[in-house]
Write a protein that holds these residues in place. Structure first.
Motif, short mmCIF file in Angstrom:
data_model
loop_
_atom_site.label_atom_id
_atom_site.label_comp_id
_atom_site.label_asym_id
_atom_site.label_seq_id
_atom_site.Cartn_x
_atom_site.Cartn_y
_atom_site.Cartn_z
N MET A 1 -27.85 -23.02 -15.21
CA MET A 1 -27.97 -23.61 -13.90
C MET A 1 -29.21 -24.50 -13.88
O MET A 1 -30.27 -24.11 -14.35
N LYS A 2 -29.06 -25.66 -13.30
CA LYS A 2 -30.18 -26.60 -13.19
C LYS A 2 -30.92 -26.35 -11.87
O LYS A 2 -30.30 -26.26 -10.82
N LEU A 3 -32.25 -26.27 -11.97
CA LEU A 3 -33.10 -25.97 -10.83
C LEU A 3 -34.21 -27.01 -10.71
O LEU A 3 -34.80 -27.41 -11.72
N LEU A 4 -34.48 -27.43 -9.48
CA LEU A 4 -35.58 -28.35 -9.20
C LEU A 4 -36.55 -27.63 -8.27
O LEU A 4 -36.13 -26.99 -7.31
N ILE A 5 -37.85 -27.75 -8.57
CA ILE A 5 -38.89 -27.13 -7.75
C ILE A 5 -39.62 -28.24 -6.99
O ILE A 5 -40.14 -29.17 -7.61
N VAL A 6 -39.63 -28.14 -5.66
CA VAL A 6 -40.31 -29.12 -4.82
C VAL A 6 -41.42 -28.36 -4.08
O VAL A 6 -41.17 -27.69 -3.08
N GLU A 7 -42.62 -28.47 -4.62
CA GLU A 7 -43.79 -27.72 -4.15
C GLU A 7 -45.02 -28.53 -4.48
O GLU A 7 -45.12 -29.07 -5.58
N GLY A 14 -46.77 -23.38 -11.10
CA GLY A 14 -46.94 -22.64 -12.36
C GLY A 14 -46.48 -21.20 -12.24
O GLY A 14 -45.82 -20.68 -13.14
N LYS A 15 -46.80 -20.55 -11.12
CA LYS A 15 -46.38 -19.16 -10.92
C LYS A 15 -44.86 -19.05 -10.81
O LYS A 15 -44.26 -18.11 -11.31
N ILE A 16 -44.25 -20.01 -10.13
CA ILE A 16 -42.79 -19.99 -10.00
C ILE A 16 -42.14 -20.16 -11.36
O ILE A 16 -41.22 -19.42 -11.73
N VAL A 17 -42.61 -21.14 -12.13
CA VAL A 17 -42.05 -21.37 -13.47
C VAL A 17 -42.22 -20.12 -14.33
O VAL A 17 -41.28 -19.69 -15.01
N LEU A 26 -31.09 -20.73 -17.28
CA LEU A 26 -31.72 -21.47 -16.19
C LEU A 26 -32.53 -22.60 -16.80
O LEU A 26 -33.33 -22.39 -17.70
N GLU A 27 -32.29 -23.80 -16.31
CA GLU A 27 -33.02 -24.98 -16.78
C GLU A 27 -33.76 -25.60 -15.60
O GLU A 27 -33.14 -26.03 -14.63
N ILE A 28 -35.08 -25.62 -15.69
CA ILE A 28 -35.88 -26.28 -14.66
C ILE A 28 -35.89 -27.76 -15.03
O ILE A 28 -36.48 -28.15 -16.03
N VAL A 29 -35.20 -28.56 -14.22
CA VAL A 29 -34.99 -29.97 -14.55
C VAL A 29 -36.06 -30.89 -13.99
O VAL A 29 -36.06 -32.09 -14.28
N GLY A 30 -36.97 -30.35 -13.20
CA GLY A 30 -38.05 -31.17 -12.68
C GLY A 30 -38.86 -30.47 -11.62
O GLY A 30 -38.47 -29.41 -11.12
N MET A 31 -40.00 -31.08 -11.32
CA MET A 31 -40.89 -30.58 -10.27
C MET A 31 -41.48 -31.78 -9.55
O MET A 31 -41.74 -32.81 -10.17
N SER A 32 -41.69 -31.59 -8.26
CA SER A 32 -42.26 -32.66 -7.46
C SER A 32 -43.04 -32.06 -6.30
O SER A 32 -42.77 -30.92 -5.90
N THR A 45 -31.13 -35.78 -11.56
CA THR A 45 -30.87 -34.56 -12.33
C THR A 45 -29.71 -33.73 -11.80
O THR A 45 -29.20 -32.87 -12.51
N ARG A 46 -29.31 -33.95 -10.55
CA ARG A 46 -28.19 -33.21 -9.93
C ARG A 46 -28.33 -31.69 -10.09
O ARG A 46 -27.44 -31.03 -10.65
N PRO A 47 -29.42 -31.11 -9.58
CA PRO A 47 -29.59 -29.65 -9.72
C PRO A 47 -28.59 -28.88 -8.87
O PRO A 47 -28.14 -29.35 -7.83
N GLU A 48 -28.24 -27.68 -9.34
CA GLU A 48 -27.39 -26.80 -8.55
C GLU A 48 -28.21 -26.08 -7.48
O GLU A 48 -27.67 -25.60 -6.49
N MET A 49 -29.54 -25.98 -7.72
CA MET A 49 -30.41 -25.28 -6.78
C MET A 49 -31.74 -26.01 -6.67
O MET A 49 -32.26 -26.52 -7.66
N VAL A 50 -32.30 -26.03 -5.44
CA VAL A 50 -33.61 -26.62 -5.18
C VAL A 50 -34.45 -25.58 -4.46
O VAL A 50 -34.02 -25.01 -3.45
N ILE A 51 -35.64 -25.32 -4.99
CA ILE A 51 -36.64 -24.52 -4.28
C ILE A 51 -37.53 -25.53 -3.57
O ILE A 51 -38.10 -26.41 -4.21
#
Length: 125
Positions: A1-7, A14-17, A26-32, A45-51
């Protein structure tokens, strides 16, 4: 599953990763940390999930949530914030947030949700 972190907090990113790194497939496809960059990453990146944090540098995560649910409605969005004011929770719910967690109290719950969604996503493939 592709995941993007927006924080916008580098420490929290860093703690989330670190916390999520043990989840299989699980593939973290980016952070912003900025709305415009986050939307660009979502489109690329078309993530399936965004935090997604509510309060970001130069803008609001609520704008990112609105965009995601309009343009990529199947994307799971986890609002992860310190801003648990009833009007914010209500607005995010109206816009289609799938989960809403308090950073200070629900940090460990985040891993369970991501792991569960990752399993579901990989079973569907």
């Amino acid at each position: 599953m592709k995941l993007l972190i927006v924080e916008d907090s580098l420490l929290l990113k860093g703690k989330i990763v670190e916390m999520l790194s043990s989840i299989d497939r699980l593939e973290i496809v980016g952070m912003s940390g900025e709305p415009k960059d986050a939307i660009d990453l979502i489109n690329r990146t078309r993530p399936e999930m965004v935090i997604l944090d509510v309060k970001l540098q130069e803008g609001s995560g609520i704008d990112v949530l609105r965009y995601v649910k309009q343009e990529h409605p199947r994307t799971i969005v986890v609002m992860f914030t310190n801003y648990l004011y009833p009007q914010i929770v209500e607005k995010c719910t109206e816009l289609g947030a799938d989960y809403f967690f308090d950073k200070s109290k629900d940090f460990n719950k985040l891993k369970g949700i991501v792991a569960d969604q990752s399993k579901k996503n990989n079973v569907l493939r």
